[in-house]
Write a protein that holds these residues in place. Structure first.
Motif, short mmCIF file in Angstrom:
data_model
loop_
_atom_site.label_atom_id
_atom_site.label_comp_id
_atom_site.label_asym_id
_atom_site.label_seq_id
_atom_site.Cartn_x
_atom_site.Cartn_y
_atom_site.Cartn_z
N LYS A 57 0.82 -1.22 0.00
CA LYS A 57 0.00 0.00 0.00
C LYS A 57 0.85 1.27 0.00
O LYS A 57 0.32 2.37 -0.11
CB LYS A 57 -0.85 0.05 1.28
CG LYS A 57 -2.17 -0.64 1.21
CD LYS A 57 -2.91 -0.46 2.54
CE LYS A 57 -3.24 0.96 2.89
NZ LYS A 57 -4.45 1.51 2.30
N ARG A 76 2.13 2.34 2.72
CA ARG A 76 1.49 2.98 3.89
C ARG A 76 2.57 3.39 4.88
O ARG A 76 3.47 2.60 5.19
CB ARG A 76 0.54 1.97 4.53
CG ARG A 76 -0.28 2.49 5.73
CD ARG A 76 -1.23 1.40 6.14
NE ARG A 76 -2.02 1.66 7.31
CZ ARG A 76 -3.29 2.09 7.30
NH1 ARG A 76 -3.86 2.37 6.16
NH2 ARG A 76 -3.96 2.22 8.41
N SER A 78 -7.67 -0.23 4.41
CA SER A 78 -8.34 -0.18 3.12
C SER A 78 -7.38 -0.63 2.01
O SER A 78 -6.18 -0.37 2.08
CB SER A 78 -8.85 1.24 2.86
OG SER A 78 -7.80 2.17 3.07
N ASN A 113 -6.29 0.16 -0.89
CA ASN A 113 -5.91 1.14 -1.92
C ASN A 113 -4.44 1.50 -1.71
O ASN A 113 -3.87 1.19 -0.66
CB ASN A 113 -6.77 2.40 -1.79
CG ASN A 113 -6.74 2.95 -0.36
OD1 ASN A 113 -6.76 2.19 0.60
ND2 ASN A 113 -6.66 4.25 -0.23
N SER A 158 -10.48 5.41 -0.98
CA SER A 158 -10.67 4.02 -0.58
C SER A 158 -11.45 3.26 -1.66
O SER A 158 -12.31 3.84 -2.31
CB SER A 158 -11.45 3.96 0.74
OG SER A 158 -10.68 4.53 1.77
N HIS A 195 -5.36 11.80 2.80
CA HIS A 195 -6.38 10.76 2.66
C HIS A 195 -7.34 11.04 1.52
O HIS A 195 -7.63 12.18 1.22
CB HIS A 195 -7.22 10.72 3.94
CG HIS A 195 -6.96 9.52 4.77
ND1 HIS A 195 -6.10 9.53 5.83
CD2 HIS A 195 -7.42 8.26 4.68
CE1 HIS A 195 -6.06 8.34 6.37
NE2 HIS A 195 -6.85 7.54 5.69
MG MG Z 1 -7.33 3.82 4.39
#
Ligand code: MG
Ligand code: AMP
Length: 315
Positions: free
Chosen positions: A49, A51, A136, A138, A144, A224
């Motif tokens: 991701k 992330r 999520s 994505n 999302s 986001h």
């Molecule tokens: Mg998320």
């Protein structure tokens, strides 16, 4: 890596058992799951991701019995919320058990726990035979995913498998409530509203970040939900400069002409459509998306939160 597409939860769960990562539908948005107790598998989620490592993951369970392995204590307010709502689009933050690795919680001593309502999600979770951490599905920062095609667009070749279900029912992420203190605090709004929660625990409040305070829910500070297009919030009185490649989403027909228009019958439908609309706009080369504001009650509060974040993250 080749990403397998399947409609069979048993087949998808096999990847989890072998330490892989799997996207699966829930009623909120699609999640990207790994075995919570497998540090290597959890690390793969952050990598796939892109992330940030300081953004904690939510653990998903297929049955109430699985909650015990995740937490050292179910607090009284959490117990009430579990009885009143689970399975639901509701995440409860609780003290984590020693078994849960710190990579899953981004070094926090707490863990978010949720039991999804979506039948296919719970069947998949039961097949996995372990709680599954899932943010999520994505790429970080993108809207999302509310259907498996959006997951494919972002993560094909980066994850082991996509469990193909329907488009998600709600379209916004779960409500997150910190249940570790005496007063439950809503860290992220969602389909289970402040009003719903206050009916069960009247003291429940929405958490407001105070100046100079360390953000309680690390994920809240990250960029986001943003499409490539610029997002501008408007109300019915706003003047709009009419240029090319502009889109509109809202509850009322706009007076101006737009290249793409989505008019929703209710705030719930708006919430359901908004992330998919952002992606459609990006594919169509839209440069500005005008989003009509809605009243901040019920799901409208969560919708406005996401719309604000989508517009603010681009300033
Ligand atoms: Mg998320
Ligand atoms: P995502 O699954 O991508 O919607 O992200 C999950 C979000 O839940 C994070 O960004 C946090 O805001 C919140 N969250 C998850 N676990 C915790 C926790 N232990 N404490 C506070 N917030 C959490």
């Amino acid at each position: 890596m080749i990403t397998l597409l399947t409609k069979l939860p048993v087949e998808a769960a096999e990847f989890i058992k072998r330490g892989g990562i799997v996207a699966f539908p829930t009623e909120t948005v699609y999640g990207l799951g790994a075995n919570v107790f497998d540090e290597k598998a959890v690390a793969k989620i952050f990598e796939a991701k892109r992330r940030p490592a300081d953004n904690p993951l939510i653990a998903h369970v297929g049955s109430l019995e699985q909650i015990a392995a995740l937490t050292s204590r179910i607090t009284p307010s959490a117990q009430k919320f579990i009885e009143a709502f689970f399975p639901a689009p509701l995440t409860l933050v609780l003290p984590k058990s020693e078994k849960v690795p710190l990579i899953a919680t981004a070094n926090l001593e707490t863990i978010g726990v949720r039991m999804p309502k979506n039948e296919l999600a719970r069947e998949f979770l039961r097949c996995c035979e372990t709680p599954i951490v899932a943010p999520s599905a994505n790429l970080s920062g993108k809207p999302s995913p509310t259907d498996w095609q959006a997951v494919f667009e972002d993560l094909n070749g980066r994850i082991d498998c996509i469990l193909q279900g329907e488009a998600t029912e709600i379209g916004l992420e779960s409500t997150v409530v910190d249940c570790t203190a005496d007063v439950p605090l809503i860290l992220r709004t969602g389909a289970i509203s402040l009003e719903d929660l206050q009916r069960v625990v009247p003291e429940t409040e929405v958490y407001q970040v105070k100046k100079d305070e360390i953000v309680r829910s690390p994920g809240l500070k990250h960029r986001h939900y943003s499409p490539k297009a610029r997002v501008i919030l408007i109300n019915r009185k706003s003047q709009i400069a009419n240029r090319k490649s502009q889109a509109f989403i809202g509850l009322h027909k706009p007076p101006e002409k737009f290249d793409l228009v989505k008019i929703c019958a209710s705030a719930a439908e708006y919430a359901h459509e908004v992330f998919a609309f952002f992606r459609t706009c990006d594919r169509a080369g839209i440069t500005t998306i005008y989003c009509e504001t809605v009243a901040e009650s019920g799901i409208g509060r969560a919708l406005m939160d996401r719309l604000r974040r989508a517009s603010e993250s681009q300033e």
